[in-house]
Scaffold this motif. Structure first.
Motif, PDB file in Angstrom:
ATOM      1  N   TYR A   1     -12.961 -12.209   6.685  1.00  0.00           N
ATOM      2  CA  TYR A   1     -13.944 -12.644   7.674  1.00  0.00           C
ATOM      3  C   TYR A   1     -15.321 -12.510   7.032  1.00  0.00           C
ATOM      4  O   TYR A   1     -15.873 -11.420   6.922  1.00  0.00           O
ATOM      5  CB  TYR A   1     -13.821 -11.752   8.899  1.00  0.00           C
ATOM      6  CG  TYR A   1     -14.373 -12.283  10.196  1.00  0.00           C
ATOM      7  CD1 TYR A   1     -15.321 -13.307  10.226  1.00  0.00           C
ATOM      8  CD2 TYR A   1     -13.961 -11.752  11.410  1.00  0.00           C
ATOM      9  CE1 TYR A   1     -15.830 -13.776  11.419  1.00  0.00           C
ATOM     10  CE2 TYR A   1     -14.463 -12.215  12.619  1.00  0.00           C
ATOM     11  CZ  TYR A   1     -15.392 -13.222  12.628  1.00  0.00           C
ATOM     12  OH  TYR A   1     -15.897 -13.685  13.815  1.00  0.00           O
TER      13      TYR A   1
ATOM     14  N   LEU B   1      -9.256 -12.818   9.202  1.00  0.00           N
ATOM     15  CA  LEU B   1      -8.821 -13.918  10.057  1.00  0.00           C
ATOM     16  C   LEU B   1      -7.404 -14.296   9.645  1.00  0.00           C
ATOM     17  O   LEU B   1      -7.111 -14.402   8.452  1.00  0.00           O
ATOM     18  CB  LEU B   1      -9.744 -15.127   9.887  1.00  0.00           C
ATOM     19  CG  LEU B   1     -11.243 -14.893  10.110  1.00  0.00           C
ATOM     20  CD1 LEU B   1     -12.025 -16.169   9.811  1.00  0.00           C
ATOM     21  CD2 LEU B   1     -11.510 -14.413  11.525  1.00  0.00           C
TER      22      LEU B   1
ATOM     23  N   LYS C   1      -5.246 -15.277  15.011  1.00  0.00           N
ATOM     24  CA  LYS C   1      -5.850 -14.063  15.576  1.00  0.00           C
ATOM     25  C   LYS C   1      -6.939 -13.551  14.653  1.00  0.00           C
ATOM     26  O   LYS C   1      -7.003 -13.909  13.463  1.00  0.00           O
ATOM     27  CB  LYS C   1      -4.798 -12.972  15.783  1.00  0.00           C
ATOM     28  CG  LYS C   1      -4.130 -12.484  14.501  1.00  0.00           C
ATOM     29  CD  LYS C   1      -3.098 -11.399  14.802  1.00  0.00           C
ATOM     30  CE  LYS C   1      -2.378 -10.947  13.529  1.00  0.00           C
ATOM     31  NZ  LYS C   1      -1.373  -9.899  13.805  1.00  0.00           N
ATOM     32  N   VAL C   2      -7.799 -12.713  15.205  1.00  0.00           N
ATOM     33  CA  VAL C   2      -8.797 -12.002  14.418  1.00  0.00           C
ATOM     34  C   VAL C   2      -8.304 -10.563  14.303  1.00  0.00           C
ATOM     35  O   VAL C   2      -8.101  -9.880  15.306  1.00  0.00           O
ATOM     36  CB  VAL C   2     -10.183 -12.045  15.091  1.00  0.00           C
ATOM     37  CG1 VAL C   2     -11.190 -11.247  14.265  1.00  0.00           C
ATOM     38  CG2 VAL C   2     -10.650 -13.490  15.250  1.00  0.00           C
TER      39      VAL C   2
ATOM     40  N   GLY D   1     -14.316 -17.940   6.803  1.00  0.00           N
ATOM     41  CA  GLY D   1     -13.466 -17.034   6.050  1.00  0.00           C
ATOM     42  C   GLY D   1     -13.348 -17.392   4.584  1.00  0.00           C
ATOM     43  O   GLY D   1     -13.713 -18.491   4.159  1.00  0.00           O
TER      44      GLY D   1
ATOM     45  N   LEU E   1      -6.510 -20.991  14.045  1.00  0.00           N
ATOM     46  CA  LEU E   1      -6.703 -19.554  13.927  1.00  0.00           C
ATOM     47  C   LEU E   1      -5.700 -18.870  14.858  1.00  0.00           C
ATOM     48  O   LEU E   1      -5.641 -19.173  16.051  1.00  0.00           O
ATOM     49  CB  LEU E   1      -8.129 -19.190  14.320  1.00  0.00           C
ATOM     50  CG  LEU E   1      -8.488 -17.701  14.351  1.00  0.00           C
ATOM     51  CD1 LEU E   1      -8.399 -17.097  12.958  1.00  0.00           C
ATOM     52  CD2 LEU E   1      -9.889 -17.512  14.924  1.00  0.00           C
TER      53      LEU E   1
END
Length: 280
Positions: free
Chosen positions: A254, A204, A198-199, A234, A196
């Motif tokens: 997300y 996502l 970043k959010v 996700g 991952l």
């Protein structure tokens, strides 16, 4: 389903690589039944096989996998809204369970769809030049006309209160392209793990430098692997930051940010609601 409707449905499988193909190329790939690039072929006994499904359209009498989804209750499938954008009626789509894609519509692993619900707020976002940048609310649910086979594993969804952090590993699965350069389509389910990055609000973003999702994987899962099994974090959406291939950054809706939509839709469709789990 008429040929025009089938062609439109199949073209949705190409969202991840649409920026690199001209219109004629898109239609050609869609007719080829455009998995996970540089992934691993799933086996029938794998948990990911029991949890992941292919969205099937009948095209010229043959089954074609155009998107992916996840079994989140005994009769409910989670997928992307854009996968159903051109679907005229529930009978236009079927759901397939298995490691190897079917070659005949009579395959017993193909189940009929009772109904589906797309997020009413789904919207593609374009820049000033008219190029697609991202999409919001890219989530939908499908109710099966019967319960999934009893041996299938129902996955839960990450609860909204669980915090995700950059660097966590997400397991992707899908039936799409396995080589986006040569346009090689998958004959079955593939999976891979990516970090991952970043959010980004309700999206996502993953780093797909070596391996990742591609055309045909849209709507499929981004799982967290936990001690209690696979948990959906996700839903595969498309490229991030106008990426032109499947080796850059990918976007995933997300799932837990759409908890209310999922629960409301399950109730509306008369389906068993999914479970949301907090991994704290």
């Amino acid at each position: 389903m008429n040929i025009r409707s089938a062609s439109l449905l199949l073209s949705t499988a190409l969202l991840f690589t649409a920026c690199t193909q001209n219109k004629a190329g898109l239609m050609e790939l869609s007719r080829q039944n455009t998995a996970i690039v540089n992934g691993t072929a799933a086996l029938p006994q794998d948990l990911v096989t029991a949890s992941t499904v292919a969205l099937i359209a009948e095209f010229e009498g043959q089954p074609y996998s155009f998107c992916t989804g996840t079994l989140i209750s005994e009769d409910l499938i989670l997928t992307a809204s854009h996968c159903l954008e051109y679907t005229e009626k529930a009978s236009d789509v079927s759901i397939f369970f298995g490691a190897t894609l079917p070659t005949q519509m009579s395959d017993a692993r193909i189940l009929k769809v009772a109904n589906f619900e797309r997020h009413s707020g789904y919207e593609m976002i374009y820049d000033d030049s008219g190029d697609p940048v991202t999409a919001i609310n890219d989530v939908a649910v499908i109710r099966l006309s019967e319960k999934a086979p009893t041996e299938k594993v129902v996955t839960s969804i990450l609860a909204p209160e669980t915090e995700l952090k950059a660097g966590q590993s997400l397991l992707l699965a899908g039936y799409g392209l396995i080589d986006d350069v040569k346009g090689v389509r998958a004959q079955g389910l593939y999976f891979t793990s990516v970090p991952l990055a970043k959010v980004w609000d309700t999206i996502l973003v993953t780093d797909q430098g070596r391996s990742g999702a591609c055309s045909g994987d849209s709507g499929g899962p981004a799982f967290l692997e936990t001690a209690n099994g696979l948990v959906v974090a996700g839903v595969t959406r498309g490229p991030h930051d106008k990426a032109t291939d499947c080796h850059s950054y990918g976007e995933y809706t997300y799932a837990s940010k759409h908890k209310q939509f999922i629960l409301d839709s399950a109730k509306k469709l008369g389906a068993q609601p999914p479970q949301f789990v907090d991994l704290k």
